[in-house]
Scaffold this motif. Structure first.
Motif, PDB file in Angstrom:
ATOM      1  N   VAL A  43      54.156  29.159  45.176  1.00  0.00           N
ATOM      2  CA  VAL A  43      53.076  30.114  44.927  1.00  0.00           C
ATOM      3  C   VAL A  43      53.216  31.294  45.882  1.00  0.00           C
ATOM      4  N   LYS A  45      50.672  34.718  46.308  1.00  0.00           N
ATOM      5  CA  LYS A  45      49.562  35.520  45.811  1.00  0.00           C
ATOM      6  C   LYS A  45      49.132  36.495  46.900  1.00  0.00           C
ATOM      7  N   ARG A  47      46.132  39.791  47.929  1.00  0.00           N
ATOM      8  CA  ARG A  47      44.921  40.536  47.604  1.00  0.00           C
ATOM      9  C   ARG A  47      44.663  41.566  48.682  1.00  0.00           C
ATOM     10  N   ASP A  57      40.423  40.610  43.776  1.00  0.00           N
ATOM     11  CA  ASP A  57      40.888  39.346  43.221  1.00  0.00           C
ATOM     12  C   ASP A  57      42.347  39.100  43.614  1.00  0.00           C
ATOM     13  N   TRP A  58      42.719  37.830  43.652  1.00  0.00           N
ATOM     14  CA  TRP A  58      44.099  37.469  43.937  1.00  0.00           C
ATOM     15  C   TRP A  58      45.014  37.908  42.794  1.00  0.00           C
ATOM     16  N   TYR A  60      48.780  37.046  41.415  1.00  0.00           N
ATOM     17  CA  TYR A  60      49.835  36.040  41.571  1.00  0.00           C
ATOM     18  C   TYR A  60      51.188  36.646  41.228  1.00  0.00           C
ATOM     19  N   ALA A  64      50.722  30.145  39.248  1.00  0.00           N
ATOM     20  CA  ALA A  64      49.604  30.497  38.376  1.00  0.00           C
ATOM     21  C   ALA A  64      48.296  30.120  39.044  1.00  0.00           C
ATOM     22  N   PRO A  65      47.218  30.809  38.706  1.00  0.00           N
ATOM     23  CA  PRO A  65      45.913  30.463  39.286  1.00  0.00           C
ATOM     24  C   PRO A  65      45.513  29.038  38.905  1.00  0.00           C
ATOM     25  N   PRO A  66      44.724  28.372  39.757  1.00  0.00           N
ATOM     26  CA  PRO A  66      44.244  27.028  39.405  1.00  0.00           C
ATOM     27  C   PRO A  66      43.289  27.089  38.225  1.00  0.00           C
ATOM     28  N   GLU A  67      43.177  25.971  37.540  1.00  0.00           N
ATOM     29  CA  GLU A  67      42.262  25.914  36.412  1.00  0.00           C
ATOM     30  C   GLU A  67      40.822  26.081  36.887  1.00  0.00           C
ATOM     31  N   ARG A  68      40.028  26.778  36.095  1.00  0.00           N
ATOM     32  CA  ARG A  68      38.618  26.978  36.427  1.00  0.00           C
ATOM     33  C   ARG A  68      37.774  25.901  35.754  1.00  0.00           C
ATOM     34  N   SER A  86      54.294  32.972  33.291  1.00  0.00           N
ATOM     35  CA  SER A  86      54.321  32.562  34.701  1.00  0.00           C
ATOM     36  C   SER A  86      55.717  32.786  35.263  1.00  0.00           C
TER      37      SER A  86
END
Length: 210
Positions: A43, A45, A47, A57-58, A60, A64-68, A86
């Motif tokens: 990873v 990222k 900002r 916001d971050w 990347y 990839a961003p974590p799941e929300r 990705s």
């Protein structure tokens, strides 16, 4: 990523990853996560901040961003019908994957746009278009070469690889040596679960041979 002069760096080991936090001289924050066994970048990222100091916001570069999750703790996932883009990193190449692209291989065009320093993906049916910046190459002001680019399509996934030049590999080795000199501490609250940066997928360390 090599930290420019004036940067501040800290490192912590957590969940099978070495997490390096870098604050650049302009205040931009960069977080990189490396597999503690292979040193593979999982990873990256970054900002910045607004002129009033609010954190943005971050963004990347790798992973990839974590799941929300919703209030009811339901996982919010992207639609299986939408392309999912990705980037991954390997020892000798960059790799981008675009999932959920069901078109025949002959539909795709992947080229280097030298004037804009980007890799361009497009389909002849005009269903997908993407311009990819290679930030690592931009930071070192290295040119993009047509011969270093290769791609393939299989199982509804477009895989694009760009072979790293020796100058960039050497810079990454220097950055790795600098990381090893950082003092680290273990996170006692972390577990040794999976590595979600690549959706649990084990990636080969090296590119496919051209």
């Amino acid at each position: 990523m090599a930290a420019p002069p004036g940067s501040k760096q800290t490192a912590i080991v957590t969940g099978g990853r070495k997490k390096v936090s870098t604050t650049l001289p302009d205040g931009t924050e960069v977080i990189e996560e490396f597999d503690v066994q292979t040193d593979q970048l999982l990873v990256r990222k970054r900002r910045g901040k607004t002129v009033l100091g609010r954190e943005l916001d971050w963004i990347y570069e790798v992973g990839a961003p974590p799941e929300r999750h919703t209030i009811a703790n339901d996982t919010l996932k992207e639609s299986n019908a939408n392309p999912i883009f990705s980037r991954a990193d390997r020892i000798d190449c960059f790799e981008w994957r675009v999932r959920n692209l069901p078109f025949p291989k002959g539909t795709y065009s992947v080229i280097v746009d030298h004037s804009d320093r980007k890799i361009v993906i497009r389909t002849s049916n005009k269903k997908y278009y993407k311009r990819i910046a290679v930030e690592d190459m931009d930071r070192l002001q290295l040119p993009l070469e047509d011969a270093a680019l290769q791609w393939d399509h299989d199982n509804n996934t477009l895989v694009v690889q760009y072979r790293k030049p020796q100058a960039l590999i050497a810079a990454e080795r220097e950055a790795a040596a600098a990381r090893r000199k950082l003092g680290t501490q273990d996170d006692p609250g972390a577990n040794d679960g999976g590595l979600p940066g690549h959706d649990g997928e084990q990636l080969p360390a090296q590119c496919a041979q051209q």
